[in-house]
Structure formats: structure tokens, C-alpha cells
Design an enzyme around this catalytic site. Sequence first.
Site, PDB file in Angstrom:
ATOM      1  N   HIS A  22       8.314  -3.421 -26.216  1.00 16.64           N
ATOM      2  CA  HIS A  22       9.595  -3.326 -25.515  1.00 16.64           C
ATOM      3  C   HIS A  22       9.932  -1.864 -25.278  1.00 16.64           C
ATOM      4  CE1 HIS A  22      13.768  -4.115 -24.457  1.00 16.64           C
ATOM      5  NE2 HIS A  22      13.359  -5.342 -24.230  1.00 16.64           N
ATOM      6  N   HIS A  74       8.079  -8.303 -17.190  1.00 13.40           N
ATOM      7  CA  HIS A  74       9.496  -8.583 -17.496  1.00 13.40           C
ATOM      8  C   HIS A  74       9.578 -10.076 -17.858  1.00 13.40           C
ATOM      9  CE1 HIS A  74      13.758  -8.168 -17.497  1.00 13.40           C
ATOM     10  NE2 HIS A  74      14.016  -7.995 -16.215  1.00 13.40           N
ATOM     11  N   ASP A  99      10.323 -12.949 -25.256  1.00 13.02           N
ATOM     12  CA  ASP A  99       9.469 -13.907 -24.554  1.00 13.02           C
ATOM     13  C   ASP A  99       8.445 -14.589 -25.450  1.00 13.02           C
ATOM     14  OD1 ASP A  99      10.600 -13.636 -22.015  1.00 13.02           O
ATOM     15  OD2 ASP A  99       9.513 -11.777 -21.661  1.00 13.02           O
TER      16      ASP A  99
HETATM   17  N1  ACO Z   1      -0.011  -5.328 -25.800  1.00 15.29           N
HETATM   18  C1  ACO Z   1      -0.836  -4.314 -26.078  1.00 15.29           C
HETATM   19  N2  ACO Z   1      -0.457  -3.030 -26.090  1.00 15.29           N
HETATM   20  C2  ACO Z   1       0.818  -2.769 -25.787  1.00 15.29           C
HETATM   21  C3  ACO Z   1       1.738  -3.781 -25.493  1.00 15.29           C
HETATM   22  C4  ACO Z   1       1.273  -5.098 -25.498  1.00 15.29           C
HETATM   23  N3  ACO Z   1       2.097  -6.107 -25.215  1.00 15.29           N
HETATM   24  N4  ACO Z   1       2.935  -3.239 -25.222  1.00 15.29           N
HETATM   25  C5  ACO Z   1       2.779  -1.921 -25.349  1.00 15.29           C
HETATM   26  N5  ACO Z   1       1.502  -1.631 -25.694  1.00 15.29           N
HETATM   27  C6  ACO Z   1       0.943  -0.309 -25.923  1.00 15.29           C
HETATM   28  C7  ACO Z   1       0.576   0.331 -24.605  1.00 15.29           C
HETATM   29  O1  ACO Z   1      -0.734   0.026 -24.226  1.00 15.29           O
HETATM   30  C8  ACO Z   1       0.781   1.780 -24.906  1.00 15.29           C
HETATM   31  O2  ACO Z   1      -0.313   2.226 -25.663  1.00 15.29           O
HETATM   32  P1  ACO Z   1      -0.968   3.654 -25.383  1.00 15.29           P
HETATM   33  O3  ACO Z   1       0.130   4.625 -25.689  1.00 15.29           O
HETATM   34  O4  ACO Z   1      -2.124   3.690 -26.312  1.00 15.29           O
HETATM   35  O5  ACO Z   1      -1.339   3.644 -23.936  1.00 15.29           O
HETATM   36  C9  ACO Z   1       1.973   1.795 -25.848  1.00 15.29           C
HETATM   37  O6  ACO Z   1       1.962   0.518 -26.482  1.00 15.29           O
HETATM   38  C10 ACO Z   1       3.296   1.999 -25.125  1.00 15.29           C
HETATM   39  O7  ACO Z   1       3.437   0.957 -24.152  1.00 15.29           O
HETATM   40  P2  ACO Z   1       3.981   1.138 -22.680  1.00 15.29           P
HETATM   41  O8  ACO Z   1       3.406   0.086 -21.819  1.00 15.29           O
HETATM   42  O9  ACO Z   1       3.831   2.565 -22.256  1.00 15.29           O
HETATM   43  O10 ACO Z   1       5.510   0.868 -22.950  1.00 15.29           O
HETATM   44  P3  ACO Z   1       6.595   0.591 -21.849  1.00 15.29           P
HETATM   45  O11 ACO Z   1       7.891   0.881 -22.478  1.00 15.29           O
HETATM   46  O12 ACO Z   1       6.270   1.288 -20.589  1.00 15.29           O
HETATM   47  O13 ACO Z   1       6.418  -0.961 -21.555  1.00 15.29           O
HETATM   48  C11 ACO Z   1       6.509  -3.289 -21.772  1.00 15.29           C
HETATM   49  C12 ACO Z   1       7.168  -1.950 -22.140  1.00 15.29           C
HETATM   50  C13 ACO Z   1       6.289  -3.346 -20.252  1.00 15.29           C
HETATM   51  C14 ACO Z   1       7.445  -4.403 -22.182  1.00 15.29           C
HETATM   52  C15 ACO Z   1       5.158  -3.409 -22.500  1.00 15.29           C
HETATM   53  O14 ACO Z   1       5.362  -3.423 -23.894  1.00 15.29           O
HETATM   54  C16 ACO Z   1       4.385  -4.653 -22.079  1.00 15.29           C
HETATM   55  O15 ACO Z   1       3.690  -4.629 -21.062  1.00 15.29           O
HETATM   56  N6  ACO Z   1       4.484  -5.774 -22.839  1.00 15.29           N
HETATM   57  C17 ACO Z   1       3.840  -7.009 -22.456  1.00 15.29           C
HETATM   58  C18 ACO Z   1       4.676  -7.741 -21.403  1.00 15.29           C
HETATM   59  C19 ACO Z   1       5.932  -8.329 -21.975  1.00 15.29           C
HETATM   60  O16 ACO Z   1       5.934  -8.985 -23.004  1.00 15.29           O
HETATM   61  N7  ACO Z   1       7.046  -8.118 -21.248  1.00 15.29           N
HETATM   62  C20 ACO Z   1       8.348  -8.669 -21.635  1.00 15.29           C
HETATM   63  C21 ACO Z   1       9.267  -7.575 -22.081  1.00 15.29           C
HETATM   64  S1  ACO Z   1      10.806  -8.212 -22.622  1.00 15.29           S
HETATM   65  C22 ACO Z   1      11.550  -8.711 -21.188  1.00 15.29           C
HETATM   66  O17 ACO Z   1      11.414  -8.164 -20.165  1.00 15.29           O
HETATM   67  C23 ACO Z   1      12.319  -9.886 -21.247  1.00 15.29           C
END
Ligand code: ACO
Length: 386
Positions: free
Chosen positions: A272, A232, A323
Amino acid sequence: AENVNTDINLDEYPHINKGLAGIVAFTTNKSFIDGQKGELIYAGYDIDTLAEKASFEEVCFLLWNDRLPNQSELDELNTKLQNSRSLPEPVLTYLKSTSKNAEPMAVLRTAISMLGDFHEVQADSSEEFRINKAISITAKMPTIIAAFDRSRNDKNIVEPLDEKSTAYNFLYMLNDEEPGEQAEKTMDLCLILHAEHGMNASTFTNRAICSTESDMYSSVTGAIGALKGPLHGGANQQVMNMLLDIDEKDADPVEYVKGRLERKEKVMGFGHRVYKTMDPRARILRSMSKKLSEETGHKELNKWSEAILRTMKDEKDIDPNVDFFSATVYYSMGIKPDLFTCIFSMSRVSGWTGHYIEQAENNRLVRPRALFIGDKHRDWVPLEER
Ligand code: ACO
């Protein structure tokens, strides 16, 4: 959890929504997000309009009252904020005495929790009381962050001014020097962009705590705990660590990111739950990041960020979130990476408290269910025989 319960066939429970994805549990007037179009609206005003025309204080008023203030209402809010910026002495003593190595978000969480010891927490249930609480907490966040940062660096603590904006006061208290117009404007814009964002994890936490009829200090404390995590708000700090790591290793940013993806590691600042296109806040911060990094001699940071963005698009078709570019913006302003998530809190507290007020007005206890997939019947083995 592993399903060890032979009575339960998980295929019969397709409605289990891991991470509550897509679940609508509340109604709200605070913000609207169109994840397909990349649109964000706070209480009727598009984020681009607010970024161009509003001040953070106007946005606070909007999130607490669901309408914009007129001049005298805005003046009154500014006066109340100014009168509320100082901290109770024991909170200052805590900030001066806690470990210099403590995480700033942990210190902020403790300090907000502590404030609840010195203020009326639940004196009455009027909207006015709640808005005044929101003002009081919002006003003190910058003071807490600046005081801790100065104290851990053995510097004098700078008292807030009884004039000027939230953005101005924060930079002034942090650096012990009056910020220029450009710096104040940039900080104000960052505060506007981070103020509110629907049912994200910290806002949900805050509403769940409010739903138990607990007080606003408790709900903001819980929300800070949720925002702190790297999935987050903690991501902005991780983005900067990644850019600094690239610098230190003299690495090629494209290969660096590809390496992370190959190792199945997340690239922070991307992806996201709701946006499936460029986050509109990232769009605004992207141009700020370019301008600021060029002006402050950090041109390479912007170049690497753009290379990372292209690689993430090509390799995974994933766009940046708020971010990603906020990290370079704060860094170019001379702010230490471990304060980035605190700045996020300093802004998002307006949204959290807005949601608190909304939840309290039309409350129902937040209480979802979990499907039990453990063993239901195990034989009790006496301690000495285990
Ligand atoms: N880097 C690499 N791969 C990613 C990323 C990333 N930043 N984000 C998503 N993916 C991939 C996942 O590995 C997944 O792939 P798969 O289907 O092959 O396993 C797919 O995209 C879907 O991602 P999930 O993690 O299932 O998506 P979810 O909606 O649960 O998570 C989240 C969203 C937590 C924001 C995720 O994108 C993430 O971890 N991002 C990095 C952390 C980040 O930047 N957080 C800030 C979010 S904005 C905020 O809170 C202010």
C-alpha cells in the site's frame, strides 16, 4: 519517459514526485489514515467503531454531511435511497443488450455515464442538489450490477424493493432470493469498510474531474475507470484468480508466491502507498474470511491466504491491503470474482461523492505540471522522406 533532452539534468529536479507520492493537494474532512499505526477514521469515527456499530447508510450520511444522522434524518435518507433504486428504461435496455462477455466494471462505468443523460446534471450548485445526486447515484449502483449479472446469465431481472437496506437489496436483486440476516450483515460491513479512503487514485480522479466544474456523473464515471485497474480496486478480483489458480494447479501456496516474487511479479492484495503495517480493514476482513470460509466449506482458501500472508511477511515484509481478504469473503458468499470490484464501487461511490461535494464547495482547478524531457528542436522531414 526517456530523457533525450540534453538541456535537462534530472538530478536538478529532486522534487518530481512520481505517482504524486506524499503530495498533499487538498484538505478534507472525510477521512484520516495513519499508515504507520494502521489507523483509519471516517469524519471522526474509527473504522472499528463504524464496523461494529454503523450501517452503510449511516456512513453515507456521514460522508455527505460530515456528521451522523439522527433517526428521522436516517429514515429520510433510507426513503430517498429506496425511491431512487430503479433505473431509467434505456439503461436497463443497455444492460440487457450489451455483450455478455463485457467486464462488469466496464458495464458499470458505461451505465453510470448513461444515467447522466436522463437526469439533471448541473441544475443548481446547492449542497442539497449535490447530496440528492449522490443519493441517486449510490442507490442505482447495486441495481445496475445485479441487473447486468442476471441478464448475462439469461435470468430474469429482479426489481429493487421499496424497503430494506442497500446490502439487502443488492443480494436480493443478485440472487432473486431474500438474503439471510448474516449475509446482509456481512455485505453491509463490507460496504462500510470500503466506503472512503483519502486521496486514493479513484478519489483523486473524481476530485480532478469535479475541479473542472464538471458534473457528478462524469466524476463517478472517471472514478470507476480508475478503480477498475489491478493496482487499485481491481486487485480483489486478481486475488481470487490467484487463489483459484493455486487450487486448479494443486500448487503449494508458499511456493506459488515465492515463484511470483522470483519472477518479479506483484502478489495482488499486498502493499500500500500509505500503510506500512496491516491495513485495519484487512484486519477486520481477515477474521470474517476465516469465519465465513469455515462455515461455507471453503476452509482451504483461508488456509492458503494465511500461508500467503506469512510468506509475504517473511520474504518482503509486506502486509495485506483491503483487497486480500475481501476476495475470500465475497467468494464465500457465492459472488462471482468478476463482480468483486463492482461491489467495491458500490461502496466507494459514497466517498467519491462526499469528496465531490467537498471539492465543489471550495474549488480550485486541479492542474499539476510535467517536466518535458523530450527533444525540443527537431528538423521537420517531409512525409514522403520519412
Ligand atoms: N507484491 C510484490 N512486491 C510488492 C508488492 C506486491 N503486492 N507491493 C509492493 N511491492 C514491492 C515493490 O516491488 C517495490 O519493491 P522494490 O523497491 O524492490 O522495487 C516495493 O515493494 C515498493 O512498491 P511500489 O510498487 O513502489 O509501491 P507503490 O506505493 O508505488 O505501490 C501498490 C502501491 C500499487 C498498492 C503496490 O503495493 C501493488 O502493486 N500492490 C499490488 C496491487 C494491489 O493489491 N493493489 C490494491 C491496493 S489497495 C487499493 O487500492 C484498494
